[in-house]
Design a protein around this motif. Structure first.
Motif, mmCIF file in Angstrom:
data_model
loop_
_atom_site.group_PDB
_atom_site.id
_atom_site.type_symbol
_atom_site.label_atom_id
_atom_site.label_comp_id
_atom_site.label_asym_id
_atom_site.label_seq_id
_atom_site.Cartn_x
_atom_site.Cartn_y
_atom_site.Cartn_z
ATOM 1 N N TYR A 91 -38.392 41.001 14.641
ATOM 2 C CA TYR A 91 -39.265 42.138 14.392
ATOM 3 C C TYR A 91 -38.471 43.178 13.616
ATOM 4 O O TYR A 91 -37.377 43.558 14.014
ATOM 5 C CB TYR A 91 -39.780 42.730 15.707
ATOM 6 N N LYS A 92 -38.997 43.625 12.506
ATOM 7 C CA LYS A 92 -38.317 44.603 11.651
ATOM 8 C C LYS A 92 -38.683 46.027 12.057
ATOM 9 O O LYS A 92 -39.861 46.378 12.133
ATOM 10 C CB LYS A 92 -38.686 44.388 10.175
ATOM 11 N N VAL A 93 -37.666 46.830 12.309
ATOM 12 C CA VAL A 93 -37.858 48.236 12.661
ATOM 13 C C VAL A 93 -37.735 49.066 11.389
ATOM 14 O O VAL A 93 -36.780 48.911 10.634
ATOM 15 C CB VAL A 93 -36.793 48.701 13.678
ATOM 16 N N THR A 94 -38.709 49.942 11.174
ATOM 17 C CA THR A 94 -38.645 50.828 10.011
ATOM 18 C C THR A 94 -38.364 52.254 10.464
ATOM 19 O O THR A 94 -38.665 52.630 11.607
ATOM 20 C CB THR A 94 -39.977 50.812 9.225
ATOM 21 N N GLU A 95 -37.783 53.017 9.579
ATOM 22 C CA GLU A 95 -37.532 54.436 9.863
ATOM 23 C C GLU A 95 -38.857 55.144 10.123
ATOM 24 O O GLU A 95 -38.943 56.036 10.969
ATOM 25 C CB GLU A 95 -36.785 55.078 8.689
ATOM 26 N N ARG A 96 -39.888 54.723 9.407
ATOM 27 C CA ARG A 96 -41.214 55.316 9.567
ATOM 28 C C ARG A 96 -41.763 55.092 10.979
ATOM 29 O O ARG A 96 -42.322 56.000 11.593
ATOM 30 C CB ARG A 96 -42.160 54.708 8.529
ATOM 31 N N SER A 97 -41.597 53.856 11.521
ATOM 32 C CA SER A 97 -42.110 53.573 12.866
ATOM 33 C C SER A 97 -41.332 54.351 13.932
ATOM 34 O O SER A 97 -41.914 54.796 14.919
ATOM 35 C CB SER A 97 -42.096 52.074 13.170
ATOM 36 N N ILE A 98 -40.034 54.528 13.723
ATOM 37 C CA ILE A 98 -39.229 55.331 14.657
ATOM 38 C C ILE A 98 -39.704 56.776 14.642
ATOM 39 O O ILE A 98 -39.932 57.386 15.691
ATOM 40 C CB ILE A 98 -37.730 55.243 14.299
ATOM 41 N N LYS A 99 -39.882 57.321 13.449
ATOM 42 C CA LYS A 99 -40.310 58.713 13.313
ATOM 43 C C LYS A 99 -41.694 58.916 13.929
ATOM 44 O O LYS A 99 -41.924 59.895 14.648
ATOM 45 C CB LYS A 99 -40.320 59.103 11.834
ATOM 46 N N LYS A 100 -42.610 57.979 13.694
ATOM 47 C CA LYS A 100 -43.964 58.105 14.235
ATOM 48 C C LYS A 100 -43.949 58.049 15.755
ATOM 49 O O LYS A 100 -44.642 58.830 16.416
ATOM 50 C CB LYS A 100 -44.881 57.022 13.687
ATOM 51 N N LEU A 101 -43.151 57.154 16.340
ATOM 52 C CA LEU A 101 -43.091 57.092 17.798
ATOM 53 C C LEU A 101 -42.536 58.398 18.369
ATOM 54 O O LEU A 101 -43.063 58.912 19.351
ATOM 55 C CB LEU A 101 -42.247 55.900 18.270
ATOM 56 N N CYS A 102 -41.507 58.932 17.756
ATOM 57 C CA CYS A 102 -40.951 60.221 18.217
ATOM 58 C C CYS A 102 -42.022 61.311 18.176
ATOM 59 O O CYS A 102 -42.177 62.080 19.131
ATOM 60 C CB CYS A 102 -39.741 60.616 17.366
ATOM 61 N N GLN A 103 -42.785 61.353 17.074
ATOM 62 C CA GLN A 103 -43.852 62.348 16.945
ATOM 63 C C GLN A 103 -44.955 62.125 17.983
ATOM 64 O O GLN A 103 -45.471 63.073 18.568
ATOM 65 C CB GLN A 103 -44.449 62.302 15.537
ATOM 66 N N ASP A 104 -45.305 60.862 18.217
ATOM 67 C CA ASP A 104 -46.341 60.549 19.202
ATOM 68 C C ASP A 104 -45.925 60.984 20.605
ATOM 69 O O ASP A 104 -46.734 61.519 21.365
ATOM 70 C CB ASP A 104 -46.656 59.045 19.206
ATOM 71 N N ILE A 105 -44.671 60.766 20.956
ATOM 72 C CA ILE A 105 -44.192 61.159 22.281
ATOM 73 C C ILE A 105 -44.247 62.679 22.435
ATOM 74 O O ILE A 105 -44.676 63.190 23.477
ATOM 75 C CB ILE A 105 -42.773 60.613 22.544
ATOM 76 N N VAL A 106 -43.836 63.401 21.397
ATOM 77 C CA VAL A 106 -43.911 64.865 21.430
ATOM 78 C C VAL A 106 -45.371 65.294 21.620
ATOM 79 O O VAL A 106 -45.671 66.169 22.440
ATOM 80 C CB VAL A 106 -43.308 65.477 20.145
ATOM 81 N N LYS A 107 -46.282 64.658 20.890
ATOM 82 C CA LYS A 107 -47.706 64.983 20.983
ATOM 83 C C LYS A 107 -48.245 64.715 22.389
ATOM 84 O O LYS A 107 -48.948 65.553 22.961
ATOM 85 C CB LYS A 107 -48.480 64.153 19.955
ATOM 86 N N TYR A 108 -47.918 63.554 22.963
ATOM 87 C CA TYR A 108 -48.392 63.229 24.303
ATOM 88 C C TYR A 108 -47.828 64.194 25.340
ATOM 89 O O TYR A 108 -48.516 64.565 26.282
ATOM 90 C CB TYR A 108 -48.037 61.786 24.685
ATOM 91 N N ARG A 109 -46.578 64.607 25.170
ATOM 92 C CA ARG A 109 -45.974 65.585 26.097
ATOM 93 C C ARG A 109 -46.738 66.905 26.029
ATOM 94 O O ARG A 109 -47.015 67.512 27.067
ATOM 95 C CB ARG A 109 -44.500 65.800 25.766
ATOM 96 N N GLU A 110 -47.064 67.339 24.824
ATOM 97 C CA GLU A 110 -47.802 68.597 24.666
ATOM 98 C C GLU A 110 -49.183 68.495 25.308
ATOM 99 O O GLU A 110 -49.616 69.408 26.011
ATOM 100 C CB GLU A 110 -47.930 68.953 23.183
ATOM 101 N N GLU A 111 -49.880 67.364 25.087
ATOM 102 C CA GLU A 111 -51.207 67.170 25.655
ATOM 103 C C GLU A 111 -51.168 67.129 27.180
ATOM 104 O O GLU A 111 -52.128 67.512 27.844
ATOM 105 C CB GLU A 111 -51.835 65.879 25.121
ATOM 106 N N ALA A 112 -50.046 66.671 27.734
ATOM 107 C CA ALA A 112 -49.898 66.597 29.190
ATOM 108 C C ALA A 112 -49.440 67.921 29.785
ATOM 109 O O ALA A 112 -49.281 68.034 30.999
ATOM 110 C CB ALA A 112 -48.901 65.493 29.551
ATOM 111 N N GLY A 113 -49.193 68.921 28.919
ATOM 112 C CA GLY A 113 -48.768 70.227 29.403
ATOM 113 C C GLY A 113 -47.293 70.305 29.747
ATOM 114 O O GLY A 113 -46.866 71.206 30.455
ATOM 115 N N LEU A 114 -46.517 69.362 29.257
ATOM 116 C CA LEU A 114 -45.075 69.372 29.506
ATOM 117 C C LEU A 114 -44.387 70.266 28.481
ATOM 118 O O LEU A 114 -44.912 70.484 27.386
ATOM 119 C CB LEU A 114 -44.519 67.949 29.423
ATOM 120 N N PRO A 115 -43.212 70.772 28.811
ATOM 121 C CA PRO A 115 -42.501 71.630 27.857
ATOM 122 C C PRO A 115 -42.208 70.884 26.554
ATOM 123 O O PRO A 115 -41.959 69.683 26.560
ATOM 124 C CB PRO A 115 -41.193 71.969 28.574
ATOM 125 N N ARG A 116 -42.270 71.633 25.464
ATOM 126 C CA ARG A 116 -41.985 71.028 24.157
ATOM 127 C C ARG A 116 -40.525 70.603 24.112
ATOM 128 O O ARG A 116 -39.633 71.346 24.488
ATOM 129 C CB ARG A 116 -42.270 72.019 23.038
#
Length: 176
Positions: A91-116
């Motif tokens: 499975y090939k990992v791209t810089e784009r997929s890493i960046k998107k996952l990081c952004q998604d986790i930040v987004k989910y944390r915000e939606e859950a009311g967790l500290p940024r």
């Protein structure tokens, strides 16, 4: 008698099992009680039959030969590595997929009311989602599940319960 039981168990099994053998008095009679606690070096099997034919599992009150899939599962338990931590071969990992996952986790944390909190590649490595390999970054099965539809029949399902009882549940499903 107790020594011969200990030796029989220890000599017959691989990896070696050391049972706890002790006498107890029950209804005025002395009996030998053998206790074998679950060990970390799974699977345990009969030396004389080998791992494939000598590995048994308990099913209700019976012992049954373990199927090859169960033996592999026991081996994985013995290594203390879960399936989601294993490398997804080819499975090939791209810089784009890493960046998107990081952004998604930040987004989910915000939606859950967790500290940024900023999520970085180093954090993904720390969580065993990706690993540094000789030819670059390697993806764990968890990373692949979170970032693609590589496993087309997979789904991730989580539940959060309000309070300590299972009376009220909030369910989240991801289907890729």
């Amino acid at each position: 008698m107790m020594d011969s039981i200990s030796n029989a168990v220890s000599d017959s099994c691989e990896p070696q099992i050391v049972p706890n053998v002790e006498p107890q008095t029950i209804n005025g009679k002395t009996v030998i009680v053998v206790t074998i606690l679950p060990g970390p070096n799974r699977p345990y099997y009969l030396k004389s039959k080998g791992k494939d034919a000598g590995t048994y599992i308990r099913v209700a009150g019976t012992s049954r030969p373990a199927h090859p899939e169960k033996i592999k599962e026991l081996e994985m338990e013995g290594t203390r590595i879960s399936w989601d931590e294993l490398i997804c071969i080819d499975y090939k990992v791209t810089e784009r997929s890493i960046k998107k996952l990081c952004q998604d986790i930040v987004k989910y944390r915000e939606e859950a009311g967790l500290p940024r909190r900023e999520i970085t590649t180093a954090q993904l490595i720390n969580w065993n989602l990706i690993k540094n390999g000789g030819d670059g970054v390697l993806a764990s099965n968890a990373f692949v599940l979170l970032t693609s539809d590589y496993f087309p029949f997979s789904k991730t399902q989580c539940a959060v319960f309000k309070g300590t009882e299972r009376l009220q549940m909030y369910s989240i499903r991801w289907g890729l």
